[in-house]
Design an enzyme around this catalytic site. Structure first.
Site, PDB file in Angstrom:
ATOM      1  N   GLY A  65       0.756  -0.832  -0.113  1.00 18.08           N
ATOM      2  CA  GLY A  65       0.198   0.004  -0.054  1.00 18.08           C
ATOM      3  C   GLY A  65       0.476   1.437  -0.177  1.00 18.08           C
ATOM      4  CB  CYS A  66      -0.222   4.869  -0.206  1.00 18.53           C
ATOM      5  SG  CYS A  66      -1.459   4.932  -1.132  1.00 18.53           S
TER       6      CYS A  66
END
Length: 232
Positions: A6-7
């Site tokens: 993810g980010c």
């Protein structure tokens, strides 16, 4: 190799590369962040209208950087020093960002209170990271903040009373390329370095000595990296 992080993963790989470089004499670690967020694009769903937010923000991107310790004079020129790095999971954030592998592929769902959860907890992370070096003025730093989206940036800016120019590089990358997940912070690092050189500033970090890199993502997980700029 790391997948489906993810980010926040741009901060994660810098933290891991820092550890590898510091503990293996002469090592140089190639960090590559490659994201194809287009795989999450789906048609509208009556049950998950929130998925449209991510689809509107995300974009594909890739970036690379080399991490090492004890640079070789006249051969290597560091751009930034990684001083410290840490990861934390924000309280009461379970399920705020969910990713699932289904028959249709990878899907993401975002709760509307994600910007509030991040902005409410960001100062604690800053204090823990920067208190050891005596910094409490957030405007004295250069900022490499994962963009997330405009709502997150607006709330972080308001919560910390940041001057508008502090998140200018982050907003520029978001506007030009979208949210490229883990690759974003490397794009922003380069944007800060490039702008500093164009303006003839004394350091790679907008003329400032200290900076902070933030990555936010599923968990909600926050990666915090304290940066030290070098002479331009």
């Amino acid at each position: 190799m790391m997948y489906q992080q993810g980010c926040f993963a741009g901060g994660t790989v810098l933290r891991l590369a820092k550890d590898l470089a510091e503990n293996n004499k002469g090592a140089r670690v190639l960090v590559v962040c490659s994201e194809i967020t287009a795989v999450t694009f789906r048609g509208p769903s009556d049950t998950h209208l929130d998925s449209l937010v991510g689809q509107a923000l995300f974009g594909d991107g890739a970036a690379a950087v080399i991490i090492g310790a004890d640079p070789v004079p006249e051969v290597e020129k560091p751009l930034f020093e990684l001083v410290s790095a840490a990861q934390t999971v924000l309280p009461d954030s379970d399920g705020a960002i969910d990713g699932h592998l289904r028959e249709v592929g990878l899907t993401f769902h975002l709760l509307k209170d994600v910007p509030g959860l991040i902005s409410k907890n960001i100062e604690k992370s800053l204090n823990e990271a920067l208190k050891p070096i005596g910094i409490s003025d957030w405007n004295s730093l250069f900022w490499i903040a994962h963009p997330g989206g405009p709502a997150i940036l607006d709330q972080v800016e308001a919560k910390l009373a940041l001057k508008p120019e502090k998140l200018e590089a982050t907003r520029q990358v978001l506007s030009d390329y979208g949210n490229m997940s883990s690759a974003c912070v490397l794009f922003i690092l380069d944007e800060v370095r490039r702008k500093s050189a164009e303006k003839g500033l004394e350091t790679t970090g907008e003329g400032l000595e200290w900076g902070v890199l933030f990555g936010f993502g599923p968990g909600l997980t926050v990666e915090t990296v304290v940066l030290h700029s070098v002479a331009a």
